[in-house]
Design a protein around this motif. Structure first.
Motif, mmCIF file in Angstrom:
data_model
loop_
_atom_site.group_PDB
_atom_site.id
_atom_site.type_symbol
_atom_site.label_atom_id
_atom_site.label_comp_id
_atom_site.label_asym_id
_atom_site.label_seq_id
_atom_site.Cartn_x
_atom_site.Cartn_y
_atom_site.Cartn_z
ATOM 1 N N SER A 1 6.669 10.270 -19.057
ATOM 2 C CA SER A 1 5.406 10.791 -18.534
ATOM 3 C C SER A 1 5.435 11.018 -17.024
ATOM 4 N N ALA A 2 6.196 10.181 -16.299
ATOM 5 C CA ALA A 2 6.172 10.291 -14.839
ATOM 6 C C ALA A 2 6.901 11.533 -14.331
ATOM 7 N N GLY B 1 0.803 11.148 -0.532
ATOM 8 C CA GLY B 1 1.940 10.900 0.358
ATOM 9 C C GLY B 1 2.681 12.191 0.633
ATOM 10 N N ARG B 2 3.557 12.095 1.645
ATOM 11 C CA ARG B 2 4.322 13.302 1.970
ATOM 12 C C ARG B 2 5.745 13.212 1.436
ATOM 13 N N ARG B 3 6.238 11.993 1.416
ATOM 14 C CA ARG B 3 7.603 11.804 0.974
ATOM 15 C C ARG B 3 7.579 10.724 -0.097
ATOM 16 N N ALA B 4 7.871 11.103 -1.315
ATOM 17 C CA ALA B 4 7.631 10.212 -2.436
ATOM 18 C C ALA B 4 8.903 9.879 -3.190
ATOM 19 N N VAL B 5 8.848 8.749 -3.860
ATOM 20 C CA VAL B 5 9.857 8.398 -4.861
ATOM 21 C C VAL B 5 9.089 8.103 -6.140
ATOM 22 N N VAL B 6 9.635 8.542 -7.272
ATOM 23 C CA VAL B 6 9.010 8.241 -8.565
ATOM 24 C C VAL B 6 9.929 7.286 -9.307
ATOM 25 N N PHE B 7 9.344 6.245 -9.862
ATOM 26 C CA PHE B 7 10.122 5.237 -10.592
ATOM 27 C C PHE B 7 9.526 5.118 -11.984
ATOM 28 N N THR B 8 10.372 5.309 -12.996
ATOM 29 C CA THR B 8 9.826 5.301 -14.354
ATOM 30 C C THR B 8 10.824 4.754 -15.363
ATOM 31 N N ASN B 9 10.276 4.415 -16.528
ATOM 32 C CA ASN B 9 11.121 4.062 -17.673
ATOM 33 C C ASN B 9 10.763 4.940 -18.869
ATOM 34 N N ASN B 10 10.010 6.030 -18.584
ATOM 35 C CA ASN B 10 9.568 6.875 -19.696
ATOM 36 C C ASN B 10 9.377 8.302 -19.194
ATOM 37 N N CYS C 1 10.551 6.549 2.120
ATOM 38 C CA CYS C 1 9.434 7.261 1.494
ATOM 39 C C CYS C 1 8.141 6.607 1.956
ATOM 40 N N ASP C 2 7.024 7.303 1.774
ATOM 41 C CA ASP C 2 5.726 6.679 2.081
ATOM 42 C C ASP C 2 4.872 6.544 0.827
ATOM 43 N N LEU C 3 5.449 6.936 -0.305
ATOM 44 C CA LEU C 3 4.693 6.827 -1.563
ATOM 45 C C LEU C 3 5.683 6.511 -2.671
ATOM 46 N N LEU C 4 5.318 5.527 -3.490
ATOM 47 C CA LEU C 4 6.139 5.228 -4.663
ATOM 48 C C LEU C 4 5.242 5.350 -5.883
ATOM 49 N N ALA C 5 5.539 6.331 -6.726
ATOM 50 C CA ALA C 5 4.764 6.519 -7.958
ATOM 51 C C ALA C 5 5.503 5.842 -9.092
ATOM 52 N N VAL C 6 4.797 4.957 -9.804
ATOM 53 C CA VAL C 6 5.444 4.098 -10.791
ATOM 54 C C VAL C 6 4.860 4.323 -12.171
ATOM 55 N N SER C 7 5.706 4.351 -13.149
ATOM 56 C CA SER C 7 5.217 4.310 -14.517
ATOM 57 C C SER C 7 6.061 3.364 -15.335
ATOM 58 N N GLY C 8 5.404 2.360 -15.905
ATOM 59 C CA GLY C 8 6.105 1.425 -16.784
ATOM 60 C C GLY C 8 5.768 1.677 -18.234
ATOM 61 N N GLY C 9 5.192 2.830 -18.508
ATOM 62 C CA GLY C 9 4.761 3.122 -19.871
ATOM 63 C C GLY C 9 3.240 3.034 -19.973
ATOM 64 N N TRP C 10 2.755 3.020 -21.182
ATOM 65 C CA TRP C 10 1.305 3.110 -21.399
ATOM 66 C C TRP C 10 0.819 2.034 -22.348
ATOM 67 N N ASN C 11 -0.379 1.539 -22.044
ATOM 68 C CA ASN C 11 -1.041 0.582 -22.929
ATOM 69 C C ASN C 11 -2.282 1.231 -23.531
ATOM 70 N N PRO D 1 0.839 -1.199 0.000
ATOM 71 C CA PRO D 1 0.000 0.000 0.000
ATOM 72 C C PRO D 1 0.873 1.248 0.000
ATOM 73 N N GLY D 2 0.674 2.096 -0.994
ATOM 74 C CA GLY D 2 1.530 3.265 -1.152
ATOM 75 C C GLY D 2 2.309 3.204 -2.452
ATOM 76 N N VAL D 3 2.293 2.042 -3.112
ATOM 77 C CA VAL D 3 2.823 1.974 -4.476
ATOM 78 C C VAL D 3 1.657 2.298 -5.399
ATOM 79 N N MET D 4 1.802 3.366 -6.173
ATOM 80 C CA MET D 4 0.692 3.793 -7.026
ATOM 81 C C MET D 4 1.195 4.107 -8.428
ATOM 82 N N LEU D 5 0.264 4.118 -9.360
ATOM 83 C CA LEU D 5 0.607 4.554 -10.709
ATOM 84 C C LEU D 5 0.891 6.052 -10.680
ATOM 85 N N ALA D 6 1.898 6.478 -11.414
ATOM 86 C CA ALA D 6 2.280 7.883 -11.411
ATOM 87 C C ALA D 6 1.131 8.764 -11.907
ATOM 88 N N SER D 7 0.438 8.296 -12.962
ATOM 89 C CA SER D 7 -0.652 9.113 -13.505
ATOM 90 C C SER D 7 -1.791 9.231 -12.496
#
Lengths: 994, 415
Positions: free
Chosen positions: A326-327, A315-324, A405-415, A295-301
């Motif tokens: 958009s994030a 979240g208050r303290r976030a990390v963003v993880f992406t391969n593209n 962190c308490d939030l991880l925003a993830v983007s693996g691209g788009w379908n 809980p706390g891993v979310m889609l960046a969008s």
């Protein structure tokens, strides 16, 4: 009530002047009009919303729309409860009550989370390999499995709400009101086309809702409002919000479920569109790293959407993880919302400096060439492990660093949402450059636009949408001009780096779980196991691992799963393909599919013109086809048997009266009426004199009896047919199909008169006297109006058709009268008949009277395997002409000895009324399988004869009169019966000819 | 490797790295003793029983797509044997008996769940037909009973037994030994068991032609080359007539779309199978919690595995008539299959005018329940070039002789 700790002080599309209260898992919370349940939960800092299906892992909200697999909640209680509601799609309302469906004793402390410890045992398909020994324990195993499975709870009472269906036609249907859809709709509408624009959100705009991106020199919200305002100006444009296009069927038939509110809960739009523009957008995809389900891993969008649309920063303290690219916007949005972004982790080694600079400018460290390999925390994200990565998917991720962190925003691209395109039969193709499936060739009149077509930038989406709208309108013949495109900022794009399974510190089979389908707990290791075991086709993998079987229908994780499959097989994703996209696009209620057609309107009751008289006379009714027919007319203290006995005796002694209006009635006329009916009926139709009636059997092509009735010649080229009540529509369709598809050269017109005319049958020795008493314009004597003939007449001042036909074996008249006068005529007959003790009877008495005469009821005494010869009616089969079924009757099996034939049965004890349906046997007590020689088709107590009678089909029955056989009455009891001819009453037919 | 709780545990310790293939994926050989065309449940069962009971192990199953991907994976998984006519009843009862030990026989849990099947009666004629069928079942030694509306209310409290409903439920037949099974597992279980006996299962191998030498068969052409065999069994459901025309035979088969759908998973709410003929619909709840619902047949002919939406609407209306509490439940997936319907709604398991070519088709809407029995008698027919007593009546000749086994009256809309 808890404070909305994550609600931002300003912004969002919520109405802060309208606070709402709601309850989740027994606690009270606050939100605002415009929130979804998900945004309100996040605003209140609620992280843990449910547990997963198999492993009971703690789960939080990950997405913001139809792709959400975790926040599946039970809403409300009692009759109005709604199971399996996706919190991201539920509009918040005051007093909403929601609860998680898993977690015992509580969501935080779930005893079943022990399953997670044994996750390796609960691998893909484990249930196929166990629960087999000992065999008899399966019932217990299964009961346990069933109790563990399932999400929500079905209501325990009928639905209090209503649903409706509406049909609509349009030139251009545009699905999705994002930037592409709006431009498409605008282009089509301006050309004069009839347009329907449907969008699932509560307001149009799609990804632009709440956005601060400038479009055409003004904020996006203003641009959206201007376009929608213009669209609403057109008379022939309909903008539907809260409307999910869920099905794309053949011939551009599209189904839309619209949420209505009030007691009309939902409306189904059944749209026939000449052209369809599919602009549903794209779904962001997650990445498969270890513990990516915390809980706390979310889609960046989704994070961006919560910030911009709902003013909620998850979240208050976030990390963003992406391969593209958009994030990067998400990182900016988080920073703008006041969150600390500990790092933007980008798997790509190099990214355009413009993009990087913008993020670094707000103080966010950017780690290029890094990946998130694992997540700390159990009930909530506590931190992530980040490792350097060189792009080698087989590498191990060593030397990782820890970022809190308490939030991880993830983007693996788009379908791209190719669902509807695929439902319509269109092909999809793997785009090697954009690393996603895109719509390829369409099979129907549709085209895709925008991010659903693989266009990522706003400028591209607007252009693609406009072009699709113009093309669609032009395909419909409209002279569409190209609307000017609004000016938007364009940026350089750094290509996405294909990344699916993220390398971990250990190998993919033993590392912590990397989830693909969150709801079903399908992990990378499960896909790998499936491949190892030979389940290699994508459909096998789906079915073996349950990948994509959740209620998000694989929108979140399916494509990632396919890519992991491809990687495991060492094959390109294109060769693996996808599983079939099936309707519905998102789950739709049974209620909205059923629409109004439930309860009384399930199949509206047909009632005769005389129905109300029967009701007031206290009749008991029987369903016959779609009709309610009087079954019997009980007097005080009478049951079925005593009422029927009285009705039968009254008819045989004096007069009974029957409402026979439900008989099917077909008028046949035209130049070739005789030729047509000669082919339909086995008897010589052309030889009948005008005014004569004949018993008409209708055979199927297989020679079996299909329907029967009386047919009457009204003129040289005109006949009138009756059919059975239940067979009326079928027979008319049957006749029409022959006329229209096989014999179009015949000029014949068929008209149903079933409702136009009512039929009253008066039967019994006094029936002629009754008609004479009423005043009849013709001579009713036997000589002038013989049996099996028809006359036009005036009866009691009404024009009628009189038929001398009898289904009771008595002197009888069937009176056809305009339905407008039927009730009056019935009443007149009842009044005049009082001196004869005229007795109304229903279907049961009709059945007894005809059975006493050995007249069959098609469908009761026949079952589709009975020929006219079996019924003893070979005299009806003309030898010197062809008719439907004739050739089949010559087949060896139809002429063999020993076919089942119609007979009568008498109980040996003279008392036992046999059960209808009872099988007939020769040897009671024989070993199974006991040979059966026939069955009882009709069985009644005949009070007229003083003993029970039955009709039956018995092998070789006609040559076995006088023999004794046995009827099986179930539970081992039998009755001894004697085979007799099927006519029990007046075998010389003296009474009906009188 | 034998499947068991112990093997699960042992493999869990090694992170499931050591599970063997459930079946091999061999290249087709040039020649086999026998070919089975169609890798659905029936075809795989045929191959299994050929190898197990008739010593024919040089057998290949040719599947144009992936095994179990046709009607085996598209049905509503109902298994029962309460057919009216003796010929049909004994065939389906043979199948039922094979179902009853199938998981152990195959060492693959097909989750055969004998939770009973109710066939509802809504009219007096329905009740006559039920009485007739139950009476016949009992004389054939098949468990069957007539259930009153009062008992139904008690056994299935969610069912709308109100006497004022549009078509009130007057009673039902009940077969307690009937139930449901996990459809995919049936295909996979037979495939694994057949493979272990030496049968080659060849997927992505479409038959494009049937080669004859005079009156006899000599092999087939496929997308993976020609394969010789002098015995070929064809069991391809909706495409039976397509294969038959390759062999120069015309079958009295019509192919129609038939649809089904499932709801989102729910906590246990229905622990049996309910079928209604008059109110076209049938329903059960899977172990996963989904309500599995069958719609009526689409009237038009076609080979596309999709049906029309009005048919789904009607099925929804029927289900809500029977179970008003399901109105607020949501449909998760819908799909269609192609059913091959013979004029008498009974299968054809038969030799053909071509020596060595056998057809098993015409199962219409009710083939799943017959899977093991169908394979068992078809294997016998292929191995002996003679039908078994149980399928003798189901030959092609009957459409010429007229000796039909008309189950239209006895079957629900779909079985």
């Amino acid at each position: 009530m808890a404070r909305q700790t994550n609600r931002l002080g300003s912004g969002g599309r919520i109405d802060r002047s309208r606070p709402l209260r709601f309850r989740f898992n027994g606690r009270d919370y606050g939100g605002y009009e415009g929130d979804t349940l998900a945004s309100a939960l996040l605003a209140n800092g609620v992280r843990l919303v449910n547990r997963s299906f198999k492993l009971h892992r703690p789960r939080g909200i990950i997405g913001c729309g139809a792709e959400e697999p975790n926040a599946i909640l039970q809403l409300g209680s009692g009759a109005g409860t709604l199971p399996n509601q996706r919190a991201t799609q539920v509009s918040l309302y005051d007093g909403l009550e929601a609860r998680s469906t898993r977690g015992w004793p509580s969501l935080r402390f779930d005893a079943s989370s022990v399953n997670d410890l044994f996750g390796r045992v609960f691998s893909a398909g484990f249930y196929y390999k166990t629960f087999m020994f000992p065999q008899r324990w399966w019932d217990y195993y299964e009961a346990f499995i069933r109790r563990s499975a399932g999400l929500g709870v079905a209501p325990d009472r009928p639905d209090p709400d209503r649903y409706e269906h509406r049909n609509a036609h349009c030139d251009v249907l545009v699905v999705g009101a994002g930037p592409a859809g709006l431009m498409a709709a605008l282009a089509a509408a301006r050309s004069g086309a009839r347009v329907i624009l449907a969008d699932q959100q509560r307001e149009p705009g799609g990804s632009l809702v709440g956005s601060d991106l400038p479009i055409g020199g003004r904020p996006a919200d203003e641009w959206i409002a201007a376009v929608v305002d213009e669209l609403r100006e057109f008379d022939d444009v309909r903008v539907l919000t809260h409307s999910i296009v869920f099905g794309y069927h053949d011939h551009n038939f599209v189904t839309i479920a619209q949420e209505c509110g009030g007691d009309m809960r939902e409306r189904l739009w059944r749209v026939r569109a000449r052209q369809v523009v599919l602009a549903q957008g794209a779904f962001e995809r997650p990445l498969a790293f270890c513990n990516n389900d915390r809980p706390g891993v979310m889609l960046a969008s989704a994070v961006s959407a919560y910030i911009k649309r709902y003013a909620v920063c998850p979240g208050r303290r976030a990390v963003v993880f992406t391969n593209n690219d958009s994030a990067y916007q998400c990182a900016l949005d988080l920073a703008h919302a006041g969150a600390t972004v500990g790092a933007l982790v980008d798997s790509r080694g190099s990214v355009s400096s413009e993009l990087t600079d913008r993020v670094e400018a707000v103080g966010i460290p950017v780690l290029h060439g890094h990946i998130v390999t694992d997540v700390r925390g159990r009930l909530s994200v506590g931190g992530v492990r980040v490792a350097r990565w060189n792009g080698d998917t087989d590498a191990r991720a060593d030397n990782s660093i820890d970022i809190r962190c308490d939030l991880l925003a993830v983007s693996g691209g788009w379908n791209p949402a190719v669902h509807l395109h695929s439902q319509a039969g269109g092909a999809i193709a793997w785009d090697e450059r954009r690393h996603c499936f895109v719509p390829a060739e369409s099979r129907q009149a549709n085209r895709s636009a925008g991010s659903g077509n693989g266009r990522w930038s706003l400028a591209d989406c607007l252009r693609d949408g406009r072009d699709a709208g113009v093309a669609a309108a032009r395909s419909c013949g409209f002279d569409a001009a190209e609307p000017e495109l609004p000016v938007v900022e364009e940026r350089d794009e750094t290509p996405l780096q294909p990344l699916w399974r993220v390398p971990a510190a250990r190998d993919p089979d033993s590392c912590p779980k990397q989830f693909l389908d969150f709801q079903n707990d399908t992990c990378v290791a499960d896909v790998r196991l499936a491949v190892r075991e030979g389940y290699r086709n994508v459909e096998h993998v789906k079915r073996y691992t349950a990948l994509g079987f959740g209620t998000d229908q694989g929108k979140l994780g399916n494509i990632t799963g396919m890519a992991v499959l491809a990687e495991t097989l060492g094959a390109p994703v294109a060769s693996v393909g996808t599983t079939t996209f099936r309707p519905p696009f998102t789950p739709v209620s049974f209620g909205v599919c059923a629409g109004e057609g439930v309860g009384e309107l399930y199949d509206p009751v047909r009632k005769t013109a005389i129905h109300e008289w029967h009701v007031s006379a206290g009749a008991a009714f029987e369903n016959v086809g779609q009709w309610h027919r009087p079954w019997y007319f009980p007097r005080a203290g009478e049951d079925l048997n005593s009422a029927v006995a009285r009705e039968c005796l009254a008819t045989r002694r004096s007069i009974g009266i029957l409402d026979a209006s439900t008989l099917g009635k077909i008028d046949v006329q035209g130049r070739d009426a005789v030729a047509f009916l000669e082919r339909i009926y086995p008897h010589k139709v052309g030889r009948m004199a005008v005014g004569r009636c004949a018993y008409g059997l209708m055979l199927g092509e297989d020679g079996m009896v299909m329907d029967d009735g009386v047919m009457t010649r009204l003129g040289d080229r005109r006949y009138y047919l009756t059919t059975t009540t239940g067979g009326a529509a079928r027979v008319l369709a049957w006749l029409e199909s022959w006329l229209q598809t096989e014999w179009p050269d015949l000029e014949v017109y068929l008209t149903s008169l079933t409702d136009q005319l009512s039929t009253i049958s008066v039967a019994g020795p006094n029936s002629r006297r009754l008609l004479e008493k009423l005043g009849c314009s013709i001579d009713l004597s036997r000589e002038q109006f013989p049996f099996m003939s028809m006359r036009q007449a005036d009866l009691a001042g009404l024009p009628v058709q009189l038929f001398r036909v009898s289904f009771s074996g008595e002197l009888a008249f069937e009176i056809n009268v305009d339905s407008a006068h039927a009730l009056a005529l019935w009443q007149t007959l009842m009044d005049a008949g009082r001196e004869f003790e005229i007795t109304p009877y229903g279907t049961e008495t009709m059945h007894v009277l005809r059975a006493e005469k050995g007249f069959v009821i098609v469908g009761q005494d026949t079952d589709g395997s009975v020929t006219p010869i079996d019924l003893g009616l070979e005299r009806m089969l003309a030898k010197d002409k062809d008719f439907l079924g004739k050739r089949s009757l010559a087949r060896p099996d139809c002429v063999r000895e020993g076919r089942k034939q119609l007979v009568g049965l008498l109980s040996a004890d003279g008392r036992t009324v046999l059960r209808e349906g009872a099988q007939l046997i020769e040897e009671p007590g024989a070993a199974h399988p006991v040979p059966m020689i026939g069955h009882v088709t009709s069985s009644y107590m005949s009070d007229c004869l003083g003993h029970p009678i039955a009709l039956a089909l018995v092998a070789g029955g006609r040559s076995r009169h006088g023999e004794t056989i046995h009827a099986s009455l179930g539970a081992g009891s039998i009755a001894t019966v004697t085979i007799v001819p099927p006519v029990f009453y007046d075998p010389q037919n003296e009474r009906q000819h009188d | 490797m034998k499947y068991s709780a112990l093997s699960l545990l042992r493999n869990a310790l090694s992170h499931n790295r050591n599970w063997p293939e459930a079946w091999r994926s061999p290249k087709p050989k040039k020649k086999y003793d026998a070919l089975v065309i169609g890798g659905g449940g029936h075809g795989l069962a045929t191959a299994y029983y050929l190898a197990r009971d008739h010593g024919m192990k040089d057998v290949a199953v040719l599947e144009k797509g992936w095994i179990g991907g046709g009607n085996t994976g598209r049905n509503t998984t109902i298994v029962r044997s309460n057919y009216l006519w003796t010929e049909a009843a004994l065939l389906y009862e043979k199948s039922m008996q094979l179902w009853e030990g199938l998981s152990q026989d195959l060492n693959y849990n097909v989750m055969f769940s004998q939770r009973g099947v109710y066939n509802l009666g809504h009219t007096l004629q329905d009740m006559r037909d039920i009485e007739r069928r139950v009476s016949a079942n009992r004389l054939n030694g098949i468990d069957a009973e007539v259930v009153t509306a009062v008992q139904l209310k008690k056994n299935i409290p969610q069912l709308n037994t109100s006497p004022t409903s549009r078509y009130p439920i007057l009673g039902a037949s009940l077969q307690r030994r009937a139930g449901v099974a996990r459809h995919d597992a049936v295909a996979w279980g037979f495939a694994r068991a057949a493979d272990r006996l030496g049968v080659d299962i060849i997927q992505q191998c479409e038959v494009t032609g049937i080669r004859r030498d005079g009156d006899g068969i000599i092999g087939v052409d496929t997308t993976r080359g020609a394969i010789d065999a002098d015995r070929v069994g064809v069991v391809v459901a909706g495409h039976a007539s397509v294969l038959a025309s390759m062999a120069g035979i015309r079958l009295p088969i019509q192919s129609h779309p038939l649809q089904a759908f499932v709801s989102e998973p729910l906590k246990p709410v229905l622990d049996t199978v309910v079928m209604s003929n008059a109110v076209h619909g049938y329903i059960s709840q899977s172990d996963k919690g989904e309500l599995v619902i069958g719609a009526g047949i689409d009237a038009y002919n076609g080979y596309a595995q999709r049906g029309s939406f009005p048919t789904i609407e009607h099925a929804m209306q029927a289900i809500i008539e029977l179970f008003p509490i399901f109105s607020r439940v949501r449909m998760l997936r819908m799909w269609g299959g192609i059913v091959d319907v013979a004029p008498d709604a009974c299968p054809i398991i038969s030799k053909t005018p071509v020596n060595g070519l056998y057809f098993n088709c015409g199962w219409g809407t009710g083939g799943f329940k017959a899977t093991p029995g169908s394979g068992w008698v078809f294997a016998h027919t292929i191995a002996n070039d003679e039908p078994h007593e149980l399928n003798r009546a189901f030959d092609l000749q009957r459409f010429e002789s007229g000796a039909l086994i008309d189950e239209h009256g006895a079957a629900a809309v779909a079985h």
